[in-house]
Design a protein around this motif. Structure first.
Motif, PDB file in Angstrom:
ATOM      1  N   LEU A  31      31.905  29.367  44.733  1.00  0.00           N
ATOM      2  CA  LEU A  31      33.240  29.919  44.512  1.00  0.00           C
ATOM      3  C   LEU A  31      33.299  30.682  43.193  1.00  0.00           C
ATOM      4  O   LEU A  31      33.853  31.791  43.119  1.00  0.00           O
ATOM      5  CB  LEU A  31      34.264  28.790  44.527  1.00  0.00           C
ATOM      6  N   VAL A  32      32.710  30.121  42.145  1.00  0.00           N
ATOM      7  CA  VAL A  32      32.657  30.834  40.862  1.00  0.00           C
ATOM      8  C   VAL A  32      31.848  32.120  41.014  1.00  0.00           C
ATOM      9  O   VAL A  32      32.234  33.172  40.500  1.00  0.00           O
ATOM     10  CB  VAL A  32      32.057  29.939  39.757  1.00  0.00           C
ATOM     11  N   ARG A  33      30.739  32.050  41.726  1.00  0.00           N
ATOM     12  CA  ARG A  33      29.947  33.256  41.965  1.00  0.00           C
ATOM     13  C   ARG A  33      30.758  34.313  42.710  1.00  0.00           C
ATOM     14  O   ARG A  33      30.678  35.504  42.403  1.00  0.00           O
ATOM     15  CB  ARG A  33      28.699  32.912  42.778  1.00  0.00           C
ATOM     16  N   GLY A  34      31.552  33.865  43.675  1.00  0.00           N
ATOM     17  CA  GLY A  34      32.359  34.807  44.435  1.00  0.00           C
ATOM     18  C   GLY A  34      33.401  35.503  43.585  1.00  0.00           C
ATOM     19  O   GLY A  34      33.650  36.702  43.737  1.00  0.00           O
ATOM     20  N   VAL A  35      34.011  34.759  42.678  1.00  0.00           N
ATOM     21  CA  VAL A  35      35.005  35.356  41.782  1.00  0.00           C
ATOM     22  C   VAL A  35      34.353  36.365  40.850  1.00  0.00           C
ATOM     23  O   VAL A  35      34.878  37.456  40.607  1.00  0.00           O
ATOM     24  CB  VAL A  35      35.726  34.257  40.975  1.00  0.00           C
ATOM     25  N   VAL A  36      33.181  36.007  40.325  1.00  0.00           N
ATOM     26  CA  VAL A  36      32.503  36.870  39.356  1.00  0.00           C
ATOM     27  C   VAL A  36      31.962  38.138  40.002  1.00  0.00           C
ATOM     28  O   VAL A  36      32.022  39.231  39.421  1.00  0.00           O
ATOM     29  CB  VAL A  36      31.356  36.093  38.668  1.00  0.00           C
ATOM     30  N   SER A  37      31.447  38.031  41.225  1.00  0.00           N
ATOM     31  CA  SER A  37      30.741  39.160  41.832  1.00  0.00           C
ATOM     32  C   SER A  37      31.637  40.075  42.650  1.00  0.00           C
ATOM     33  O   SER A  37      31.266  41.208  42.936  1.00  0.00           O
ATOM     34  CB  SER A  37      29.608  38.643  42.728  1.00  0.00           C
ATOM     35  N   GLY A  38      32.806  39.625  43.032  1.00  0.00           N
ATOM     36  CA  GLY A  38      33.675  40.441  43.874  1.00  0.00           C
ATOM     37  C   GLY A  38      34.741  41.168  43.075  1.00  0.00           C
ATOM     38  O   GLY A  38      34.588  41.429  41.880  1.00  0.00           O
ATOM     39  N   ASP A  39      35.856  41.496  43.762  1.00  0.00           N
ATOM     40  CA  ASP A  39      36.935  42.227  43.100  1.00  0.00           C
ATOM     41  C   ASP A  39      38.105  41.319  42.770  1.00  0.00           C
ATOM     42  O   ASP A  39      39.223  41.790  42.521  1.00  0.00           O
ATOM     43  CB  ASP A  39      37.411  43.384  43.988  1.00  0.00           C
ATOM     44  N   ALA A  40      37.851  40.008  42.720  1.00  0.00           N
ATOM     45  CA  ALA A  40      38.937  39.058  42.515  1.00  0.00           C
ATOM     46  C   ALA A  40      39.633  39.229  41.172  1.00  0.00           C
ATOM     47  O   ALA A  40      40.800  38.889  41.031  1.00  0.00           O
ATOM     48  CB  ALA A  40      38.410  37.626  42.648  1.00  0.00           C
ATOM     49  N   LEU A  41      38.925  39.743  40.168  1.00  0.00           N
ATOM     50  CA  LEU A  41      39.516  39.907  38.846  1.00  0.00           C
ATOM     51  C   LEU A  41      39.862  41.359  38.529  1.00  0.00           C
ATOM     52  O   LEU A  41      40.299  41.654  37.421  1.00  0.00           O
ATOM     53  CB  LEU A  41      38.579  39.332  37.775  1.00  0.00           C
ATOM     54  N   THR A  42      39.655  42.246  39.483  1.00  0.00           N
ATOM     55  CA  THR A  42      40.013  43.652  39.257  1.00  0.00           C
ATOM     56  C   THR A  42      40.994  44.163  40.302  1.00  0.00           C
ATOM     57  O   THR A  42      41.376  45.328  40.267  1.00  0.00           O
ATOM     58  CB  THR A  42      38.759  44.541  39.266  1.00  0.00           C
ATOM     59  N   ASN A  43      41.392  43.302  41.217  1.00  0.00           N
ATOM     60  CA  ASN A  43      42.362  43.650  42.240  1.00  0.00           C
ATOM     61  C   ASN A  43      43.685  42.976  41.861  1.00  0.00           C
ATOM     62  O   ASN A  43      43.779  41.748  41.868  1.00  0.00           O
ATOM     63  CB  ASN A  43      41.863  43.156  43.599  1.00  0.00           C
ATOM     64  N   PRO A  44      44.720  43.748  41.511  1.00  0.00           N
ATOM     65  CA  PRO A  44      45.963  43.149  41.026  1.00  0.00           C
ATOM     66  C   PRO A  44      46.561  42.110  41.975  1.00  0.00           C
ATOM     67  O   PRO A  44      47.057  41.079  41.537  1.00  0.00           O
ATOM     68  CB  PRO A  44      46.892  44.352  40.862  1.00  0.00           C
ATOM     69  N   ALA A  45      46.501  42.388  43.280  1.00  0.00           N
ATOM     70  CA  ALA A  45      47.064  41.440  44.238  1.00  0.00           C
ATOM     71  C   ALA A  45      46.294  40.129  44.224  1.00  0.00           C
ATOM     72  O   ALA A  45      46.888  39.039  44.276  1.00  0.00           O
ATOM     73  CB  ALA A  45      47.053  42.044  45.639  1.00  0.00           C
ATOM     74  N   LYS A  46      44.957  40.220  44.117  1.00  0.00           N
ATOM     75  CA  LYS A  46      44.154  39.005  44.084  1.00  0.00           C
ATOM     76  C   LYS A  46      44.358  38.250  42.771  1.00  0.00           C
ATOM     77  O   LYS A  46      44.367  37.015  42.750  1.00  0.00           O
ATOM     78  CB  LYS A  46      42.676  39.344  44.284  1.00  0.00           C
ATOM     79  N   VAL A  47      44.506  39.000  41.668  1.00  0.00           N
ATOM     80  CA  VAL A  47      44.765  38.348  40.391  1.00  0.00           C
ATOM     81  C   VAL A  47      46.050  37.526  40.467  1.00  0.00           C
ATOM     82  O   VAL A  47      46.112  36.387  40.002  1.00  0.00           O
ATOM     83  CB  VAL A  47      44.848  39.388  39.246  1.00  0.00           C
ATOM     84  N   GLU A  48      47.072  38.104  41.074  1.00  0.00           N
ATOM     85  CA  GLU A  48      48.344  37.388  41.204  1.00  0.00           C
ATOM     86  C   GLU A  48      48.191  36.145  42.070  1.00  0.00           C
ATOM     87  O   GLU A  48      48.710  35.077  41.745  1.00  0.00           O
ATOM     88  CB  GLU A  48      49.401  38.317  41.797  1.00  0.00           C
TER      89      GLU A  48
END
Length: 321
Positions: A211-228
């Motif tokens: 799960l941590v790898r998925g957050v780091v490697s994907g767009d989870a921290l650069t997609n505003p909707a996902k950040v929210e």
């Protein structure tokens, strides 16, 4: 007058400046969004000093590794498992050391108890002290995590892939051996269905790492909707100590450049199973804890973990102690 070549260089330089400025602006924007998402996470008291507490990690080239004790709780608020995680001084690696909830530790006055018992009686701060004394290693921050709520992040990152050593079926789901692609619901069943303590610990570690790898490697921290969405989930499933401020989180995010292959987990060295007050307890292998403590201190956990080979298989049937 400038020739054509000079003008091209000037235009290219200006273009590069605009691109870099734009990228930095986006990074700042998203880091601000992440910090804001985490600013409302509930906070417990700061970790307090006590006589004999281990010293902080030594700095190398002006920076020190950062250690987090992650306490994973179940639906009843009881401790299900724990993980001592170290973010390397270079901020490019994260290593989790998995601790079973029934790990034998020292409590008040040196009395024997389990990590889960210590958490129940003295809360997160008591668990931190017990782990620090066991490993002679200082913990910088405490994170309490409600597992089922946290696993909702699996769907945010588009699912995770884990390795399953033993085929199983539970709650209408079938999990063959080998690689598995899991949704949030499947991950919850995969982790919780097996009652063998070491198997559950191994599976929980695998899910957390992926799960941590998925957050780091994907767009989870650069997609505003996902950040929210991530912020909403974290506010409902995390409690962190007061020392882990939004400002520190932001500074850490600016410094961090985690590589997916450097996010890993491995179990605490364990010697066997004993009994305390009529209940089974897991006993740490004290002969190997010194080497682990040295690896923490030297910020060499990756090398230590590599020397462990395949550590999970022997833990399924721990010998009596």
């Amino acid at each position: 007058m400038r020739n054509r070549s000079d003008r091209l260089v000037a235009v290219a330089t200006l273009g590069a400046f605009v691109v870099v400025t734009g990228v930095l602006g986006l990074v700042s924007l998203y880091l601000g969004a992440v910090t804001q998402a985490l600013s409302d996470v509930p906070r417990s008291a700061p970790l307090a000093d006590y006589p004999g507490r281990p010293a902080p990690a030594a700095e190398v080239a002006g920076v020190a590794p950062v250690r987090y004790l992650v306490l994973v709780t179940d639906d009843h608020g009881d401790l299900a498992s724990a993980y001592l995680a170290q973010l390397s001084g270079r901020r490019d690696a994260l290593q989790l050391i998995s601790l079973p909830a029934n790990l034998l530790v020292s409590g008040d006055g040196g009395a024997e108890t389990t990590l889960s018992g210590r958490f129940a009686s003295a809360h997160g701060a008591g668990a931190v002290e017990s782990v620090e004394r066991l490993l002679s290693t200082r913990v910088d921050h405490l994170i309490e995590l409600k597992l089922d709520e946290f696993l909702r992040l699996v769907d945010v990152v588009g699912g995770i892939r884990v390795e399953n050593r033993a085929e199983m079926s539970a709650e209408g789901w079938h999990f063959p051996s080998g690689g598995l692609q899991l949704s949030a619901r499947e991950a919850s069943v995969f982790v919780g269905a097996n009652r063998q303590a070491m198997t559950r610990l191994e599976r929980t570690e695998a899910v957390l790492v992926q799960l941590v790898r998925g957050v780091v490697s994907g767009d989870a921290l650069t997609n505003p909707a996902k950040v929210e969405t991530i912020g909403t989930i974290l506010r409902g499933c995390l409690i962190v100590d007061a020392g882990l401020t939004p400002g520190e989180i932001r500074r850490m995010a600016l410094d961090m450049h985690l590589r997916v292959e450097n996010i890993n987990g491995t179990p605490l060295p364990l010697a066997g199973v004993s009994e305390l007050a009529g209940a089974p307890v897991t006993v740490a292998d004290e002969s190997r804890l010194g080497e682990l403590a040295d690896a923490f201190a030297a910020d060499q956990l990756e090398a230590w973990a590599d020397r462990q080979g395949a550590p999970w298989a022997p833990l399924v049937t721990l010998p009596p102690r």
